[in-house]
Design an enzyme around this catalytic site. Structure first.
Site, mmCIF file in Angstrom:
data_model
loop_
_atom_site.group_PDB
_atom_site.id
_atom_site.type_symbol
_atom_site.label_atom_id
_atom_site.label_comp_id
_atom_site.label_asym_id
_atom_site.label_seq_id
_atom_site.Cartn_x
_atom_site.Cartn_y
_atom_site.Cartn_z
ATOM 1 C CB SER A 278 -10.979 -34.814 -5.206
ATOM 2 O OG SER A 278 -11.660 -35.521 -3.952
ATOM 3 C CE LYS A 321 -10.394 -31.839 -1.844
ATOM 4 N NZ LYS A 321 -10.250 -32.572 -2.859
#
Length: 371
Positions: A278, A321
């Site tokens: 990511s 996140k």
């Protein structure tokens, strides 16, 4: 332990008990055997109606038992065993949820265990939030409970030793009793920087923000990567660089410079191993910013993987996140288009403060991120 499952059945003395198998991802195989393979036979409803325990060597029907297993890391469970489990993901608590859990459950429990009455120790919601943010770093509330227990014990001591009737917790007392702040809370850049981008990571204690830095200097076209990166992140960096080289003119970068410059990409906190798919868009943005000398907006964070054609791929752990970004005071997050469906899981308190921008290509990322 041989015969453990049958012992459990005997103890429960019913044919349909609930079995809890804790930390199933910690099973280790050695020369004595492989318990995770044995688990296939125990947990699979197709097989466990004739479960054979090697201790009593008799077939036994386990098909009516409800098995619940817990694990911290799915990756550590063998794929064949994962295939037989219905997986329920439990995400980390938000700060507000932790404060509520502490107020309703942890504080009353610790007061009772330490022989205190609610009048003898007052902890406001603001102080609970301070403890959550600066003295704990976790997905759950285990460390928070230990911290509250330590405060309760110190309170008992203060009441007995100093003759105080009640204590109201404040920051000075916390510093005196627990020492200086244990964790950093959010590390947002103060100003727009060239070659520094805020990335979002999914860790065992929820989410975290990472500053990814890139710099260039005279050399022979080498790419240097530091920060204890795993193979996936190293690949992300070389894909990002090759994508930029193939589109250099679009980004206002001289294609000749790649042969004359060395590029260094660093992910701070070098002692912590980092890997995962990511960081592609973050590295691409850091490299373009560094090579074209355009600053990156400091109030912005991003997550997503990038392909050689510049497409942005979806990622996992969006809730964690975005909570990390919210903690750090970030107000814009670039997310892959494929993750728009995950926005439903994000708490409203985070959505109220953060603008989520779905992106499908690296060009869209750069357009949004660069000043």
């Amino acid at each position: 332990l041989p015969g453990r499952i049958i012992q459990g059945m005997k103890k429960a003395s019913v044919v349909n008990p609930v079995f809890l198998i804790d930390e199933i991802d910690k099973m280790a195989s050695d020369y004595k055997g492989d318990p995770s393979s044995a688990m296939l036979e125990v947990l699979d409803p197709e097989q466990n109606s004739v479960f054979s325990d090697h201790y009593i060597e008799e077939n036994y029907d386990l098909s009516n038992v409800l098995f619940i297993a817990t694990a911290n890391y799915l990756e550590n469970i063998p794929p064949a065993l994962q295939d037989r489990l219905e997986i329920i993901q439990l995400s980390s608590y938000t700060d507000a949820e932790k404060v509520n859990i502490a107020r309703e459950h942890l504080v009353p429990k610790q007061l009772k265990e330490n022989g205190l009455t609610p009048e003898q120790l007052h902890i406001s919601d603001d102080m609970l939030l301070y403890l959550v943010r600066y003295y704990t770093r976790e997905a759950g509330v285990r460390q928070l409970e230990r911290t509250i227990a330590a405060i309760a014990r110190k309170t008992v001591l203060a009441i007995l030793k100093d003759g105080k009737e009640s204590i109201t917790l404040d920051k000075d007392l916390v510093h005196e009793w627990l020492g200086n702040e244990k964790t950093d809370y959010g590390k947002r850049e103060e100003q727009d920087q060239i070659g520094t981008v805020t990335g979002l990571a999914y860790t065992s204690f929820g989410g975290d923000v990472l500053q990814i830095e890139a710099t260039k200097f005279e050399g022979k076209g080498n790419l240097v990567l530091t920060g204890q990166l795993g193979d996936v992140m190293k690949e992300s960096a070389s894909i990002a660089l090759d994508y930029i080289r193939s589109h250099a003119k679009e980004f206002g970068i001289d294609p000749e410079c790649f042969g004359k410059l060395d590029i260094h990409v660093h992910v701070p906190e070098g002692a912590v191993p980092k890997d995962g798919p990511s960081a592609g868009v973050t590295m691409t943005t850091a490299l373009v910013s560094c090579l074209s000398e355009r600053p990156v907006k400091s109030n912005l964070a991003m997550t997503g993987e990038v392909t050689l054609r510049g497409n942005v791929l979806p990622i996992g752990g969006l809730k964690e996140k975005s909570l990390a970004a919210h903690r750090a005071g970030i107000d814009t997050i670039l997310i892959p288009k494929g993750n728009v469906k995950d926005l439903e899981d994000i708490p409203q308190e985070v959505k109220d403060h953060i603008r989520f921008v779905p992106v499908a290509t690296a060009q869209e990322v750069l357009k949004e991120a660069l000043v």
